[in-house]
Design a protein around this motif. Structure first.
Motif, PDB file in Angstrom:
ATOM      1  N   ALA A  58      59.892  -3.346  86.591  1.00  0.00           N
ATOM      2  CA  ALA A  58      59.973  -3.628  85.157  1.00  0.00           C
ATOM      3  C   ALA A  58      61.440  -3.786  84.776  1.00  0.00           C
ATOM      4  O   ALA A  58      62.272  -2.974  85.177  1.00  0.00           O
ATOM      5  N   CYS A  59      61.747  -4.844  84.055  1.00  0.00           N
ATOM      6  CA  CYS A  59      63.087  -5.072  83.508  1.00  0.00           C
ATOM      7  C   CYS A  59      62.947  -5.186  81.996  1.00  0.00           C
ATOM      8  O   CYS A  59      62.040  -5.862  81.510  1.00  0.00           O
ATOM      9  N   VAL A  60      63.831  -4.536  81.259  1.00  0.00           N
ATOM     10  CA  VAL A  60      63.712  -4.502  79.797  1.00  0.00           C
ATOM     11  C   VAL A  60      64.970  -5.079  79.168  1.00  0.00           C
ATOM     12  O   VAL A  60      66.094  -4.704  79.534  1.00  0.00           O
ATOM     13  N   VAL A  92      63.529 -10.906  70.686  1.00  0.00           N
ATOM     14  CA  VAL A  92      62.462  -9.909  70.787  1.00  0.00           C
ATOM     15  C   VAL A  92      62.710  -9.069  72.034  1.00  0.00           C
ATOM     16  O   VAL A  92      63.157  -9.582  73.063  1.00  0.00           O
ATOM     17  N   GLN A  93      62.424  -7.784  71.939  1.00  0.00           N
ATOM     18  CA  GLN A  93      62.509  -6.928  73.118  1.00  0.00           C
ATOM     19  C   GLN A  93      61.297  -7.194  73.998  1.00  0.00           C
ATOM     20  O   GLN A  93      60.164  -7.190  73.527  1.00  0.00           O
ATOM     21  N   SER A  94      61.542  -7.453  75.267  1.00  0.00           N
ATOM     22  CA  SER A  94      60.452  -7.765  76.184  1.00  0.00           C
ATOM     23  C   SER A  94      60.629  -7.033  77.498  1.00  0.00           C
ATOM     24  O   SER A  94      61.749  -6.667  77.882  1.00  0.00           O
ATOM     25  N   THR A  95      59.513  -6.843  78.172  1.00  0.00           N
ATOM     26  CA  THR A  95      59.502  -6.206  79.495  1.00  0.00           C
ATOM     27  C   THR A  95      59.008  -7.218  80.509  1.00  0.00           C
ATOM     28  O   THR A  95      57.915  -7.774  80.374  1.00  0.00           O
ATOM     29  N   LEU A  96      59.827  -7.479  81.519  1.00  0.00           N
ATOM     30  CA  LEU A  96      59.472  -8.402  82.595  1.00  0.00           C
ATOM     31  C   LEU A  96      58.849  -7.603  83.737  1.00  0.00           C
ATOM     32  O   LEU A  96      59.451  -6.669  84.257  1.00  0.00           O
ATOM     33  N   LEU A  97      57.634  -7.987  84.125  1.00  0.00           N
ATOM     34  CA  LEU A  97      56.903  -7.289  85.174  1.00  0.00           C
ATOM     35  C   LEU A  97      56.721  -8.169  86.399  1.00  0.00           C
ATOM     36  O   LEU A  97      56.562  -9.394  86.272  1.00  0.00           O
ATOM     37  N   GLY A  98      56.740  -7.576  87.577  1.00  0.00           N
ATOM     38  CA  GLY A  98      56.534  -8.355  88.785  1.00  0.00           C
ATOM     39  C   GLY A  98      56.405  -7.490  90.024  1.00  0.00           C
ATOM     40  O   GLY A  98      56.554  -6.264  89.962  1.00  0.00           O
ATOM     41  N   TYR A  99      56.136  -8.162  91.134  1.00  0.00           N
ATOM     42  CA  TYR A  99      56.008  -7.506  92.443  1.00  0.00           C
ATOM     43  C   TYR A  99      57.093  -8.059  93.376  1.00  0.00           C
ATOM     44  O   TYR A  99      56.831  -8.944  94.182  1.00  0.00           O
ATOM     45  N   PRO A 100      58.323  -7.555  93.286  1.00  0.00           N
ATOM     46  CA  PRO A 100      59.403  -8.084  94.121  1.00  0.00           C
ATOM     47  C   PRO A 100      59.191  -7.775  95.602  1.00  0.00           C
ATOM     48  O   PRO A 100      58.727  -6.696  95.966  1.00  0.00           O
ATOM     49  N   GLY A 101      59.584  -8.736  96.439  1.00  0.00           N
ATOM     50  CA  GLY A 101      59.486  -8.529  97.879  1.00  0.00           C
ATOM     51  C   GLY A 101      60.574  -7.638  98.454  1.00  0.00           C
ATOM     52  O   GLY A 101      60.301  -6.820  99.336  1.00  0.00           O
ATOM     53  N   PRO A 102      61.838  -7.767  97.971  1.00  0.00           N
ATOM     54  CA  PRO A 102      62.916  -6.967  98.565  1.00  0.00           C
ATOM     55  C   PRO A 102      62.745  -5.470  98.326  1.00  0.00           C
ATOM     56  O   PRO A 102      62.090  -5.045  97.366  1.00  0.00           O
ATOM     57  N   ALA A 103      63.361  -4.664  99.221  1.00  0.00           N
ATOM     58  CA  ALA A 103      63.384  -3.216  99.030  1.00  0.00           C
ATOM     59  C   ALA A 103      64.130  -2.907  97.726  1.00  0.00           C
ATOM     60  O   ALA A 103      65.030  -3.641  97.327  1.00  0.00           O
ATOM     61  N   PRO A 104      63.746  -1.823  97.031  1.00  0.00           N
ATOM     62  CA  PRO A 104      62.798  -0.785  97.434  1.00  0.00           C
ATOM     63  C   PRO A 104      61.354  -1.043  96.984  1.00  0.00           C
ATOM     64  O   PRO A 104      60.507  -0.177  97.144  1.00  0.00           O
ATOM     65  N   TYR A 105      61.079  -2.218  96.416  1.00  0.00           N
ATOM     66  CA  TYR A 105      59.717  -2.498  95.952  1.00  0.00           C
ATOM     67  C   TYR A 105      58.820  -2.950  97.107  1.00  0.00           C
ATOM     68  O   TYR A 105      57.632  -2.615  97.139  1.00  0.00           O
ATOM     69  N   ASN A 106      59.380  -3.746  98.012  1.00  0.00           N
ATOM     70  CA  ASN A 106      58.687  -4.138  99.240  1.00  0.00           C
ATOM     71  C   ASN A 106      57.360  -4.854  99.007  1.00  0.00           C
ATOM     72  O   ASN A 106      56.455  -4.786  99.844  1.00  0.00           O
ATOM     73  N   GLY A 107      57.238  -5.511  97.869  1.00  0.00           N
ATOM     74  CA  GLY A 107      56.031  -6.277  97.604  1.00  0.00           C
ATOM     75  C   GLY A 107      54.802  -5.458  97.303  1.00  0.00           C
ATOM     76  O   GLY A 107      53.709  -6.012  97.145  1.00  0.00           O
ATOM     77  N   VAL A 108      54.943  -4.157  97.200  1.00  0.00           N
ATOM     78  CA  VAL A 108      53.768  -3.302  96.976  1.00  0.00           C
ATOM     79  C   VAL A 108      53.893  -2.453  95.709  1.00  0.00           C
ATOM     80  O   VAL A 108      52.935  -1.780  95.315  1.00  0.00           O
ATOM     81  N   LEU A 109      55.091  -2.474  95.077  1.00  0.00           N
ATOM     82  CA  LEU A 109      55.308  -1.699  93.865  1.00  0.00           C
ATOM     83  C   LEU A 109      55.698  -2.627  92.720  1.00  0.00           C
ATOM     84  O   LEU A 109      56.377  -3.635  92.928  1.00  0.00           O
ATOM     85  N   MET A 110      55.288  -2.281  91.517  1.00  0.00           N
ATOM     86  CA  MET A 110      55.587  -3.102  90.357  1.00  0.00           C
ATOM     87  C   MET A 110      56.953  -2.734  89.778  1.00  0.00           C
ATOM     88  O   MET A 110      57.279  -1.561  89.616  1.00  0.00           O
TER      89      MET A 110
END
Length: 278
Positions: A185-187, A165-183
């Motif tokens: 998505a991996c598909v 099944v095609q799925s989207t993995l969502l999270g709040y990664p700590g490393p840059a460039p997300y820095n724990g504040v941006l969501m």
């Protein structure tokens, strides 16, 4: 922060995926990535029925959790390793879940995690890396977290090793460039490998997972179904455990605890186990 494993920037085509229209574009129209296959999700996360249910979990370390569909509306799901070593933090009332967290903004507020429910029943030779969280109603009220997020998501029925099944993995990664504040998505396309324990749910052979980093642990792999978006597993450092056989029991246990602890909460429907449809 627990590491979230992945290793390739070469990713499958995300067209038609659950959040394809909500992924951030560069000025030239190409999808913005972290250089390792992870996309960015368009804010505000309150503007989408899936992303508003996903949030930052702060329980000692930082992880990701998702509101579950349940009669009480007071449950969320994450990875077990996100809470296993933080019982004291949870018992002290200092563990929090913040749905749709974005760059310091808390559109639905911080919600206290009351209790974590896990299982020691082995699946595929290992204990599944999954936990169901009881989320405390808002202080002085009977308002529950799913009332803020417009409901929750259900757990997908068991995957077959002969189907993906095609799925989207969502999270709040700590490393840059997300820095724990941006969501992030991996598909990709995911299937079931019955001999891989906690990594039983992975991308199909020939597809490598994207890399976003720790903080995204516990984040949902969400797939679109005829019955709406559903969670096939949650992220650990190796992929995801097969959770469909243990999730119903954990949800029932957590639901019973919540309704005993907060007897004035509205009750209704049957206890959800896994979704229907595919």
């Amino acid at each position: 922060m627990p590491e979230a494993a992945a290793d390739s920037a070469v990713q499958p085509d995300p067209s038609g995926s659950l959040l394809f229209g909500r992924l951030v574009n560069n000025d030239d129209g190409s999808l913005k990535t972290n250089g390792k296959g992870g996309y960015f999700v368009t804010a505000p996360y309150t503007g989408n029925d899936v992303t508003r249910k996903v949030g930052r979990l702060a329980a000692g370390g930082l992880c990701t959790a998702t509101v579950l569909d349940s009669p009480s509306g007071a449950l969320a799901i994450t990875a077990r390793h996100c809470v296993d070593d933080d019982a004291a933090v949870i018992e002290s009332g200092k563990a929090t879940f913040t749905p749709a967290w974005h760059d310091g903004q808390r559109p639905y507020g911080d919600w206290v995690v009351d209790k974590a429910f896990t299982t020691d029943v082995a699946v595929d030779g290992s204990v599944p890396d999954v936990a169901v969280l009881a989320i405390r109603p808002a202080e002085g009220t009977d308002r529950v977290v799913s009332a803020a997020t417009g409901g929750g998501l259900r757990v997908h029925p068991a995957l077959s090793s002969t189907r993906s099944v095609q799925s989207t993995l969502l999270g709040y990664p700590g490393p840059a460039p997300y820095n724990g504040v941006l969501m992030s998505a991996c598909v990709g396309d995911y299937t079931y490998f019955p001999d891989k324990g906690r990594a039983a749910v992975q991308r199909v052979t020939g597809q490598s997972e994207c890399h976003v980093g720790g903080g995204s642990s516990g984040g949902p792999y969400v797939t679109d179904t005829a019955a709406g978006p559903q969670i096939i597993t949650v992220l650990n450092s190796d992929g995801g455990s097969a959770i469909s056989s243990v999730a119903p029991g954990l949800i029932t246990e957590a639901e019973s605890w919540v309704l005993a602890e907060y007897p004035n909460l509205a009750r209704g429907g049957g206890l959800p186990s896994t979704g229907s449809g595919s």
